[in-house]
Motif scaffolding. Structure first.
Motif, mmCIF file in Angstrom:
data_model
loop_
_atom_site.group_PDB
_atom_site.id
_atom_site.type_symbol
_atom_site.label_atom_id
_atom_site.label_comp_id
_atom_site.label_asym_id
_atom_site.label_seq_id
_atom_site.Cartn_x
_atom_site.Cartn_y
_atom_site.Cartn_z
ATOM 1 N N PRO A 202 -15.464 22.968 31.751
ATOM 2 C CA PRO A 202 -15.521 21.901 32.758
ATOM 3 C C PRO A 202 -15.481 22.429 34.186
ATOM 4 N N GLU A 203 -16.278 21.795 35.031
ATOM 5 C CA GLU A 203 -16.271 22.073 36.466
ATOM 6 C C GLU A 203 -15.289 21.129 37.154
ATOM 7 N N ALA A 204 -14.784 21.548 38.291
ATOM 8 C CA ALA A 204 -13.920 20.675 39.071
ATOM 9 C C ALA A 204 -14.701 19.441 39.510
ATOM 10 N N ASP A 205 -14.120 18.271 39.282
ATOM 11 C CA ASP A 205 -14.701 17.003 39.721
ATOM 12 C C ASP A 205 -16.090 16.740 39.155
ATOM 13 N N ARG A 206 -16.375 17.260 37.967
ATOM 14 C CA ARG A 206 -17.630 16.947 37.282
ATOM 15 C C ARG A 206 -17.279 16.445 35.896
ATOM 16 N N PHE A 207 -17.788 15.288 35.553
ATOM 17 C CA PHE A 207 -17.362 14.612 34.340
ATOM 18 C C PHE A 207 -18.559 14.077 33.566
ATOM 19 N N GLY A 208 -18.353 13.882 32.256
ATOM 20 C CA GLY A 208 -19.302 13.095 31.494
ATOM 21 C C GLY A 208 -19.330 11.678 32.027
ATOM 22 N N PHE A 209 -18.138 11.157 32.305
ATOM 23 C CA PHE A 209 -17.987 9.893 33.027
ATOM 24 C C PHE A 209 -16.769 10.044 33.915
ATOM 25 N N ALA A 210 -16.973 9.920 35.218
ATOM 26 C CA ALA A 210 -15.910 10.166 36.184
ATOM 27 C C ALA A 210 -14.795 9.128 36.053
ATOM 28 N N PRO A 211 -13.589 9.449 36.508
ATOM 29 C CA PRO A 211 -12.484 8.494 36.441
ATOM 30 C C PRO A 211 -12.861 7.158 37.083
ATOM 31 N N HIS A 212 -12.560 6.076 36.367
ATOM 32 C CA HIS A 212 -12.961 4.748 36.821
ATOM 33 C C HIS A 212 -12.179 3.700 36.044
ATOM 34 N N ILE A 213 -12.312 2.462 36.453
ATOM 35 C CA ILE A 213 -11.894 1.326 35.639
ATOM 36 C C ILE A 213 -13.142 0.542 35.265
ATOM 37 N N ASP A 214 -13.108 -0.128 34.124
ATOM 38 C CA ASP A 214 -14.219 -0.983 33.754
ATOM 39 C C ASP A 214 -14.156 -2.260 34.580
ATOM 40 N N THR A 215 -15.309 -2.861 34.791
ATOM 41 C CA THR A 215 -15.398 -3.969 35.752
ATOM 42 C C THR A 215 -15.614 -5.324 35.097
ATOM 43 N N ASN A 216 -15.553 -5.382 33.772
ATOM 44 C CA ASN A 216 -15.766 -6.632 33.044
ATOM 45 C C ASN A 216 -14.415 -7.270 32.713
ATOM 46 N N PHE A 217 -14.217 -7.756 31.495
ATOM 47 C CA PHE A 217 -12.967 -8.398 31.077
ATOM 48 C C PHE A 217 -12.212 -7.489 30.112
ATOM 49 N N ILE A 218 -12.837 -7.179 28.979
ATOM 50 C CA ILE A 218 -12.328 -6.172 28.053
ATOM 51 C C ILE A 218 -13.513 -5.401 27.488
ATOM 52 N N THR A 219 -13.251 -4.158 27.081
ATOM 53 C CA THR A 219 -14.287 -3.280 26.539
ATOM 54 C C THR A 219 -13.900 -2.844 25.137
ATOM 55 N N PHE A 220 -14.893 -2.829 24.233
ATOM 56 C CA PHE A 220 -14.709 -2.379 22.857
ATOM 57 C C PHE A 220 -15.493 -1.084 22.659
ATOM 58 N N LEU A 221 -14.823 -0.068 22.161
ATOM 59 C CA LEU A 221 -15.460 1.232 21.984
ATOM 60 C C LEU A 221 -15.265 1.704 20.551
ATOM 61 N N ALA A 222 -16.360 1.770 19.804
ATOM 62 C CA ALA A 222 -16.286 2.330 18.453
ATOM 63 C C ALA A 222 -15.904 3.800 18.539
ATOM 64 N N GLN A 223 -15.157 4.269 17.550
ATOM 65 C CA GLN A 223 -14.709 5.656 17.568
ATOM 66 C C GLN A 223 -15.898 6.604 17.458
ATOM 67 N N SER A 224 -16.009 7.524 18.411
ATOM 68 C CA SER A 224 -17.066 8.525 18.386
ATOM 69 C C SER A 224 -16.705 9.649 17.427
ATOM 70 N N ALA A 225 -17.725 10.383 16.976
ATOM 71 C CA ALA A 225 -17.486 11.494 16.061
ATOM 72 C C ALA A 225 -16.764 12.646 16.750
ATOM 73 N N LEU A 226 -16.924 12.762 18.062
ATOM 74 C CA LEU A 226 -16.318 13.851 18.826
ATOM 75 C C LEU A 226 -15.380 13.290 19.881
ATOM 76 N N PRO A 227 -14.298 13.990 20.210
ATOM 77 C CA PRO A 227 -13.380 13.510 21.247
ATOM 78 C C PRO A 227 -13.996 13.636 22.632
ATOM 79 N N GLY A 228 -13.387 12.972 23.585
ATOM 80 C CA GLY A 228 -13.863 13.043 24.961
ATOM 81 C C GLY A 228 -13.207 12.024 25.873
ATOM 82 N N LEU A 229 -12.906 10.827 25.337
ATOM 83 C CA LEU A 229 -12.290 9.784 26.146
ATOM 84 C C LEU A 229 -10.842 10.135 26.454
ATOM 85 N N GLU A 230 -10.463 9.974 27.730
ATOM 86 C CA GLU A 230 -9.101 10.233 28.168
ATOM 87 C C GLU A 230 -8.617 9.090 29.052
ATOM 88 N N VAL A 231 -7.356 8.724 28.871
ATOM 89 C CA VAL A 231 -6.756 7.560 29.519
ATOM 90 C C VAL A 231 -5.624 8.033 30.424
#
Length: 333
Positions: A202-231
């Motif tokens: 990983p590079e500094a400040d380079r992400f698959g998806f940069a830190p953010h909040i979702d902008t809708n109401f609620i989000t549903f995410l099926a489990q991916s085969a590989l890890p990556g999501l961080e809270v």
């Protein structure tokens, strides 16, 4: 900033695993019990994991397979379906910088390519003919005849699950079960297929998806085969949700935060694909109808706790985000 993340495991971790089967089946007291668990989680991490949700495994696998088939197409075939004024279709790598993030100064594009799908309108639908804002026709790859049925079957199943979860979130806020029903009569939903590029170093400040909040109401995410999501917890620690096959990770988003006067504040999250292969994700974003006016609910205000937010039309919110976060929209009038 460390790219490592701890793992929350099991129902006793910071991100609980909830069996929602009894609540969906109408078992006495089950919806109220589920609402209590949702409230506790939403006041902490804002993330939870749903088990026994009733969405067939075949639909989830079919959507993941459709995503992989699409992203494997030649680049020129994908670019022929590139998003326009509306975010429907293909978004190439480098086309999105989350400038509206309030939790990180994002200046670099996300390392992913995406394909957006919304409600599947017919060309002669009255809303299409009237040119209603933020409503358009989905774009489908002609070389993949099975893509549309696979993704729309998943979209339909997820819409059904999201609607069935609305009463639990209303009860979690001390409201009557049908409180949100009117605002979600014609919800704004998006299925986003994502392929993340490998980032083993990983590079500094380079992400698959940069830190953010979702902008809708609620989000549903099926489990991916590989890890990556961080809270990110309120203490600033980054952790990973429990990786349990067949479950959905669910998180609060900005509109639920506004409804709840930040009692259920949206939680920052990011994706870092440290694997040495492509990672796929199929998040389903569930939001109010375009004409819904998002107002703080009565159970979340009182003496010494006034509303933090003015009423907001959801359509205005969506249009602002569309203009701000996407490179192609900044070049349009």
């Amino acid at each position: 900033m460390s790219q490592a993340a701890a793992t929350a495991e099991g129902p006793e971790g910071r991100i609980p695993v909830l069996d929602i089967g009894p609540a969906l089946a109408g078992a006495p007291g089950a919806m109220e019990a589920l609402a209590g668990s949702i409230a506790r989680s939403c006041e902490d991490t804002g993330f939870l994991v749903l088990a026994n949700h009733g969405v067939p495994t075949a639909l989830v696998e079919g959507c993941f397979a459709a995503a992989a088939e699409f992203f494997a197409l030649p680049e020129e075939e994908k670019l022929a379906l590139k998003v326009g004024q509306l975010n429907l279709g293909f978004l190439p790598t480098g086309a999105q910088v989350i400038r509206t993030s309030t939790i990180h100064n994002n200046t670099k594009p996300n390392l992913n390519e995406s394909f957006y799908i919304s409600r599947d309108y017919a060309p002669d639908d009255p809303d299409i003919l009237a040119g209603k804002p933020m409503i358009g026709l989905n774009r489908w790859p002609p070389a993949l005849p099975g893509f549309r049925p696979a993704t729309m079957a998943y979209y339909t199943a997820m819409l059904g699950l999201a609607q069935r979860m609305l009463p639990a979130f209303a009860l979690a806020l001390g409201l009557r079960p049908d409180y949100f029903a009117e605002d979600f009569t014609e919800p704004s939903c998006t299925l986003r297929l994502i392929r993340y590029q490998p980032q083993p170093e990983p590079e500094a400040d380079r992400f698959g998806f940069a830190p953010h909040i979702d902008t809708n109401f609620i989000t549903f995410l099926a489990q991916s085969a590989l890890p990556g999501l961080e809270v990110r917890t309120r203490e600033g620690e980054w952790l990973r949700p429990p990786a349990i096959p067949g479950t959905f990770v669910v998180n609060t988003a900005e509109m639920l935060g506004r409804y709840s006067n930040d009692r259920f504040a949206p939680t920052p999250h990011r994706v870092v694909n440290t694997n040495r292969e492509m990672r796929y994700a199929i998040p389903f974003f569930f939001g109010p109808g375009n004409d819904a006016i998002i107002k703080v609910v009565p159970s979340c205000i009182g003496p010494g706790n006034p509303p933090k937010y003015e009423p907001l039309r959801y359509l205005d919110h969506r249009q602002k985000l569309n203009r701000t976060n996407f490179a192609h929209r900044q070049q349009m009038p």
